[in-house]
Design an enzyme around this catalytic site. Sequence first.
Site, PDB file in Angstrom:
ATOM      1  N   CYS A  92      44.137  15.472 102.683  1.00  0.00           N
ATOM      2  CA  CYS A  92      43.133  16.197 102.156  1.00  0.00           C
ATOM      3  C   CYS A  92      43.211  16.181 100.535  1.00  0.00           C
ATOM      4  O   CYS A  92      42.399  16.507  99.976  1.00  0.00           O
ATOM      5  CB  CYS A  92      43.480  17.749 102.372  1.00  0.00           C
ATOM      6  SG  CYS A  92      45.323  18.063 102.178  1.00  0.00           S
ATOM      7  N   GLU A 121      43.379  26.695 104.720  1.00  0.00           N
ATOM      8  CA  GLU A 121      43.365  25.490 103.842  1.00  0.00           C
ATOM      9  C   GLU A 121      42.435  24.463 104.549  1.00  0.00           C
ATOM     10  O   GLU A 121      42.748  23.923 105.576  1.00  0.00           O
ATOM     11  CB  GLU A 121      44.822  25.049 103.548  1.00  0.00           C
ATOM     12  CG  GLU A 121      45.625  25.823 102.692  1.00  0.00           C
ATOM     13  CD  GLU A 121      44.856  26.191 101.245  1.00  0.00           C
ATOM     14  OE1 GLU A 121      44.089  25.104 100.933  1.00  0.00           O
ATOM     15  OE2 GLU A 121      45.218  27.047 100.705  1.00  0.00           O
ATOM     16  N   GLU A 138      33.079  15.542 102.340  1.00  0.00           N
ATOM     17  CA  GLU A 138      34.575  14.970 102.539  1.00  0.00           C
ATOM     18  C   GLU A 138      34.215  13.927 103.673  1.00  0.00           C
ATOM     19  O   GLU A 138      33.681  14.118 104.824  1.00  0.00           O
ATOM     20  CB  GLU A 138      35.129  15.994 103.088  1.00  0.00           C
ATOM     21  CG  GLU A 138      36.640  15.409 103.336  1.00  0.00           C
ATOM     22  CD  GLU A 138      37.673  16.428 103.964  1.00  0.00           C
ATOM     23  OE1 GLU A 138      37.401  16.880 104.977  1.00  0.00           O
ATOM     24  OE2 GLU A 138      38.658  16.802 103.522  1.00  0.00           O
ATOM     25  N   LYS A 190      49.925  25.814 117.639  1.00  0.00           N
ATOM     26  CA  LYS A 190      48.809  24.872 118.315  1.00  0.00           C
ATOM     27  C   LYS A 190      48.716  23.727 117.513  1.00  0.00           C
ATOM     28  O   LYS A 190      47.796  23.800 116.620  1.00  0.00           O
ATOM     29  CB  LYS A 190      47.489  25.627 118.568  1.00  0.00           C
ATOM     30  CG  LYS A 190      46.536  24.978 119.478  1.00  0.00           C
ATOM     31  CD  LYS A 190      45.301  24.688 118.799  1.00  0.00           C
ATOM     32  CE  LYS A 190      44.401  23.597 119.283  1.00  0.00           C
ATOM     33  NZ  LYS A 190      44.886  22.147 119.441  1.00  0.00           N
TER      34      LYS A 190
END
Length: 503
Positions: free
Chosen positions: A294, A260, A395, A185
């Site tokens: 990331c 992750e 973040e 997906k």
Amino acid sequence: MSGPATTKAKVVRTYRNFIGGEWVASESTKTSLNVNPADWRDVMGLVPASTVDETRRAVDAAKAAFPAWRETPAPVRGRILFNAWTLMEKEREDLARLLTREEGKTFKESLGEVMRTVNILEYIAAEGRRLGGDTVPSELPKNFCYTIRQPLGVVACITPWNFPVAIPCWKIAPALVSGNTVVFKPATLTPETAAAVVSIFERAGIPRGVLNMVLGSGSTVGNALLEHPDVRAVSFTGSNEVGAEIYGRGARRMIRVQCEMGGKNPVVVLADADLDLAVESTAQGAFGSTGQRCTATSRVIVEEAIADRFVEALVARASRVRVGDGLKEGVEMGPAVDEAQLETDLKYIGIGEAEGAKLLCGGLRLSGDAFDNGYFVEPTVFDGVKTSMRIAQEEIFGPVISVIRVKDFDEALEAANSVRYGLSSAIFTSDTTRVFRFIDGIEAGIVHVNSGTPGGEAQLPFGGTKDTGVGPREQGKGAAEFFTELKAVYVDYTGQSRKSSIY
Ligand code: NDP
């Protein structure tokens, strides 16, 4: 500025799902636009909001394909991945161009992502000849003890938009070589790149049903995968918010989950560092891929003794970054991926100013002919940032860097570790003692010495500590660990019943 919703565009096609070896149109009539973030008038296609039933069909196809794929010798499975490796390398420029058009990073960065993926495919394909367990000594005579690795069954791979070639491949390839079948997906923002990746596996010779792809929202398709009783594992990369939800739901079903997630990666620059190198690496880490990595550098922790010189050079470098359409020659930084990400960037810039950090450059949405139809923001540098500020803790996922000034190495390490995340990190210094103290003390899954926070190689593990990652690391020699069950085997060749056993 208008937005894609108001754009009168010729829509060329609706993307299809890949189920049971066929490219099938979704039965859903609900769709969303897929546009080029550098110019939303460039409408690439329509993304179907596939249904729960379609997701179930994909799982059924994967389940049906599992027995034969499990029986296929691992070196043969690996050979199919080698075919994918060859095809991707051959088609790298076209794939990179598509990636830039859909996600926005520059062509050079896209080519870098594709080549990293080529390396991953090469490394994982060879696992077909390496997959194995251990032979171990027994405490009993004439007892042969060993372990074998076996596939789990149907696994789901749920991926984000920011590395839409590399991340799917670093999940799908080890899942397949280990003998699992997959339902993939991809992120709704990058369906065309996802389809191009699946097409490479298809042409490489993956049998029908072994790899399936369903396009659609996380809440519908993602949920349906998590709830399906035949899905035995979920490998997820994305935000912490979604990862926490997936991890919790997977735990309730007692299935394997690997997540992750976010990062807030620090670069530490000590007074004895090569300043030019540190500045260039920090700028590339912060503004490369528009900060949408990331492993992007979002904090730079600088010893006070050199902080003024460092900041001056960083601001000069940031001001020189050429922003624009990533397909244009000489452009160093592309757009934010969409309106929502652009708004997040601008929101955090506002938060930083309100918190009292000093905005030294950038901070604005770019305007003018080259920018008005895209999601462009300036490379942004804040100085005087305290570790407690939100811009130093959360973040942002945009081209925004926070300079944190510290008095010495110990304070730098403490500042570097003062966040919930632990993905990548870097130190610039010429002092070997402090290099090794940093390697020991930094709370991160990846450490770079005298190079920036992004980057990595296929043969090393990739992933983070603390809130960044749960489950075994991806890539490297342990990549298949998550996708296999270990079975312990005891073969007694005494030919008789044992008189005693410890257990
Ligand atoms: P999201 O968490 O929003 O989405 C990731 C994927 O999960 C998408 O496919 C999304 O679908 C899907 N999803 C969303 N909601 C659900 C749900 N309820 N159930 C199941 N699946 C769901 O992340 P982004 O795509 O915005 O990616 C950016 C994030 O990814 C950043 O936090 C970044 O740090 C992280 N990341 C981490 C990496 C690492 O290795 N640590 C590497 C790269 C990125 P849809 O697109 O339809 O919403």
